[in-house]
Design an enzyme around this catalytic site. Structure first.
Site, PDB file in Angstrom:
ATOM      1  N   ASP A  83       0.806  -1.228   0.000  1.00  0.00           N
ATOM      2  CA  ASP A  83       0.000   0.000   0.000  1.00  0.00           C
ATOM      3  C   ASP A  83       0.836   1.275   0.000  1.00  0.00           C
ATOM      4  OD1 ASP A  83       0.754  -0.884   2.587  1.00  0.00           O
ATOM      5  OD2 ASP A  83      -0.750   0.390   3.543  1.00  0.00           O
ATOM      6  N   GLU A 141      -0.853  -1.979   5.181  1.00  0.00           N
ATOM      7  CA  GLU A 141       0.002  -1.972   6.385  1.00  0.00           C
ATOM      8  C   GLU A 141      -0.117  -0.642   7.111  1.00  0.00           C
ATOM      9  OE1 GLU A 141       2.911  -0.956   9.032  1.00  0.00           O
ATOM     10  OE2 GLU A 141       3.083  -0.085   7.045  1.00  0.00           O
ATOM     11  N   GLU A 142      -0.370   0.431   6.342  1.00  0.00           N
ATOM     12  CA  GLU A 142      -0.265   1.778   6.904  1.00  0.00           C
ATOM     13  C   GLU A 142      -1.488   2.210   7.704  1.00  0.00           C
ATOM     14  OE1 GLU A 142       2.339   3.557   6.879  1.00  0.00           O
ATOM     15  OE2 GLU A 142       3.555   3.070   5.123  1.00  0.00           O
ATOM     16  N   HIS A 366       7.601   8.652   4.725  1.00  0.00           N
ATOM     17  CA  HIS A 366       6.345   9.410   4.850  1.00  0.00           C
ATOM     18  C   HIS A 366       6.549  10.895   4.513  1.00  0.00           C
ATOM     19  CE1 HIS A 366       4.121   6.201   7.489  1.00  0.00           C
ATOM     20  NE2 HIS A 366       5.032   5.650   6.696  1.00  0.00           N
TER      21      HIS A 366
HETATM   22 NI    NI Z   1       6.428   1.030   5.643  1.00  0.00          NI
END
Ligand code: NI
Length: 400
Positions: A83, A141-142, A366
């Site tokens: 993702d 996952e996020e 990020h």
């Molecule tokens: Ni990651």
């Protein structure tokens, strides 16, 4: 068992341009957590071209490929998350995100591409594999509750004897691999807190109950959960990340709304935190005549690497890359739902250095300018293939 590096090197070399191409394609077409429709389709269609794989879609937007060797033996799972994040990319590269508001800013595009490459290489070695390699492409996952737990619940991990996940990491220079036994990533829990007073005229505070003052006391006292209630040898983070109350200068508001996160490595400590928070909030609220509501959600469990499996992964990496390339990382207070798999099978989560300041590839994860040094793809792919072969051999020895 095919473990001769000289034999495997040409296979890796041949697939590497494809891995880089897949990674760039995925980077240009990111999809955020729980929306990985095209990504999963791309993974599925790419895997269909490799011989000997049995493909399934156990949950929405996940793909699992089973590669059963011609001889029976242990089962190893390799996991990639697929993702992207809700970030608009600020890089100027040919493969820049084509989807405004979505970006592979954590390198999961690289994880997906490298695992596809590993599947291709290992599928050509199938006639010599003893045991099974299960390639797990996991969405979301996020974003808690995450995609790993539903995959575990679906039975897709059943029978697995070891699980390994790698993460590209720009704080770590390319050429370096980081692996350690024990605590690696923290649990990540979240909470919302509402403090209710009684609003009124700001000039007559004695007529009401000021939720702003109670919130301030609550914040200060909650910090003492960490400094006075937690064992100093067991790391704990309690952060208040949101506070909102009031609308103007002359009105004491009714309600203050707060939110935050709690991070820990120790399951018992983690279990105790909400109760301690309740005790503190009850006391502070009662002292001032206010009321409170705490809503606490347990998120991802801590990632704790199994000593035996981690030792074998270290062996494989040291053997392939030498002692200068393999380092021991500090644990991170960040969260990872790889921990869900570790409730099904012992496993290890390791880092693949991907930073390179000389190439302007050192932005943090990020960040809107995050990107990896693509040399990490070669190292990550080679690491995965060698880990898979080494673990199958080691697990096989143990079984005998
Ligand atoms: Ni990651």
């Amino acid at each position: 068992m095919a473990q001769d590096p000289a034999e495997i090197a040409p296979l890796l070399e041949a697939v590497l341009p494809e891995v880089a191409g897949w990674r760039r394609h995925l980077h240009a077409h990111p999809e955020v957590s729980f929306h990985e429709r095209e990504t999963a389709e791309f993974v599925f269609q790419t895997l269909q071209r490799f011989p000997g794989l049995e493909l399934t879609r156990p949950t929405q937007y996940s793909v699992v490929a089973r590669l059963a060797g011609v001889q029976p033996g242990p089962v190893l799972a390799l996991r990639a998350d697929i993702d992207a994040l809700p970030i608009t990319e600020e890089n100027e590269v040919a493969y820049v995100s084509q989807h405004p508001g979505a970006m592979h800013a954590c390198g999961h595009d690289a994880h997906t591409a490298m695992l596809l490459g590993s599947a291709k290489v290992l599928s050509t070695l199938r006639d010599r594999l003893r045991g099974e390699v299960r390639f797990v492409f996991q969405p979301a996952e996020e974003l808690p509750p995450g995609g790993a737990q539903p995959l575990c619940d679906s039975g897709a991990i059943d029978g697995v004897e070891a699980v390994v996940g790698g993460h590209v990491w720009t704080p770590l220079p390319v050429g370096t691999l980081a692996v350690k036994p024990g605590p690696m990533m923290a649990s990540s829990d979240t909470f919302e807190l509402v403090i209710r007073g009684r609003g009124g005229h700001a000039a007559q505070p004695h007529m009401g109950v000021d939720c702003v003052v109670v919130a301030a006391q609550a914040i200060v006292n909650l910090q003492q959960v960490v400094s006075r209630n937690a064992d100093p040898l067991k790391p704990l983070v309690l952060s208040i990340t949101k506070i909102h109350a009031g609308t103007t200068n002359n009105v004491i508001p009714d309600v203050a709304e707060l939110a935050g996160t709690v991070r820990s490595f120790d399951p018992e400590q983690r279990r105790q935190v909400p109760g301690i928070m309740e005790r503190v909030l009850r006391g502070v609220s009662e002292a001032h005549g206010a009321e409170y509501e705490l809503s606490y959600q347990f998120g991802y469990r801590p990632v704790v690497n199994d000593a035996k499996i981690t030792g074998w992964v270290q062996e494989a990496l040291l053997d392939r890359f030498g002692p200068d390339a393999v380092v021991t990382p500090e644990p991170s207070m960040g969260g990872e739902d790889f921990s869900a798999y570790q409730t099904k099978a012992p496993g290890t989560f390791f880092l693949i250095g991907a930073g390179n300041a000389a190439k302007d590839r050192a932005y943090p994860h990020h960040n809107a300018r995050f990107d990896i040094d693509e040399d990490a793809l070669r190292i990550g792919l080679e690491a995965e293939v060698h880990i898979a072969l080494h673990l199958l051999a080691r697990l096989g020895e143990t079984a005998r």
